[in-house]
Design a protein around this motif. Sequence first.
Motif, short mmCIF file in Angstrom:
data_model
loop_
_atom_site.label_atom_id
_atom_site.label_comp_id
_atom_site.label_asym_id
_atom_site.label_seq_id
_atom_site.Cartn_x
_atom_site.Cartn_y
_atom_site.Cartn_z
N GLU A 11 41.36 47.21 49.31
CA GLU A 11 40.98 47.38 47.91
C GLU A 11 41.12 46.05 47.19
O GLU A 11 42.21 45.45 47.16
CB GLU A 11 41.86 48.44 47.25
N LYS A 12 40.01 45.60 46.63
CA LYS A 12 39.99 44.32 45.92
C LYS A 12 39.48 44.55 44.51
O LYS A 12 38.64 45.43 44.28
CB LYS A 12 39.10 43.31 46.63
N PRO A 13 39.96 43.78 43.54
CA PRO A 13 39.45 43.94 42.17
C PRO A 13 38.01 43.47 42.05
O PRO A 13 37.54 42.61 42.81
CB PRO A 13 40.40 43.04 41.35
N ILE A 14 37.31 44.04 41.09
CA ILE A 14 35.92 43.69 40.86
C ILE A 14 35.85 42.30 40.23
O ILE A 14 36.54 42.02 39.25
CB ILE A 14 35.23 44.73 39.96
N LYS A 15 35.02 41.45 40.81
CA LYS A 15 34.86 40.09 40.30
C LYS A 15 33.49 39.91 39.69
O LYS A 15 32.51 40.53 40.11
CB LYS A 15 35.07 39.09 41.43
#
Length: 355
Positions: free
Chosen positions: A142-146
Amino acid sequence: MSAKPTTVIPTHPKQTDPMIKNNAIVMSSATQGGSAVPKEEKKGFGKVLARVKTVLRTKRLSTSAAKTDPAATADDKGKETAKSTTKTAPAAAAAKAVDPNAQKVPRAQLFEERAKKLGELYGLELKPSEWHSNDGHALRVEKPIKMRVHRKCHECGTSFGASKECSQCNHARCKQCPRIPSKKTEAEREESRKKRAQIIKERAENAPIIPDWNPKQREKDLVLRRPAKTGAQDLVHKKPRQRVRRTCCGCKTLFTSGVKTCQSCQHVRCTDCPRDPSKKDKYPYGYPGDQPSRRQAHFECKACNNTFVSEPNVTTCPRCFNRNTERLAPKRVEPQPDPEAWKSIQAKLEAMKLK
């Protein structure tokens, strides 16, 4: 006596050098031809063709020399294997390196989410048997939206790439170069949060109408409602239907829906029982599903194709007096067009023509 020059003859044909062979062939051809005679210089297309021949001859000689030298081929193979091992080594190391934040997710869950999204977008129904093998787990991080940010040169308007120098005018990126999208202030961010909350609230209160891809299956579950203007009970959308009422021809009692027997006199519904609204133009011989009438019947003569109405016992054709007739069953008949109406339409079309 003078000593004769000695010549060394190789013991094996492979020991001879290919360059010596080529020189020997050239010398033998020169000695056989006799004295060297100057040749005429070729011009035009002949000169080009001669040049191509010489290039092909040199390539052929170089390939033959490479084939006769096994040591060079062995060195090339060793270099190729070394390159392949160097390429596979970092790939294996990258495969072993796993992100510590990765989580194991069952593949069945992933396929179920994809099938649900496809069903919402295109109305597809995917069965688990039609999927690929969904055994095991998959790694997910899970990665933050960039947000992608682009910068443009303020001198020539060219977009910057990975480097901080303009590829068009070699200008170093500075603070005057515009940023896309531009940075928002704290007040603008607060305003965008309020707008987003307002949109979410409106969508929750007035939900959009979901298209029903299979109305036959979901017509009982899906109900469209609208609040009444007077504040009373909500209005429910229903399909428009025509109410048909049948009355008993004996006791004038209304038949209940789905029942063909009168509850008052036990009369079976026949073609004489009136229908409201009536459709005598489409059903002149009676309505399908009714019992034949005992008062009158419709017959068709097989000799002259005449259709007539008479009592059920009288089967003689009034036109040709033929008794070979057939009683017509209740069925739908398409009405014939009125000739007077057809003539009036033709007259209107003629009047609309330009003179």
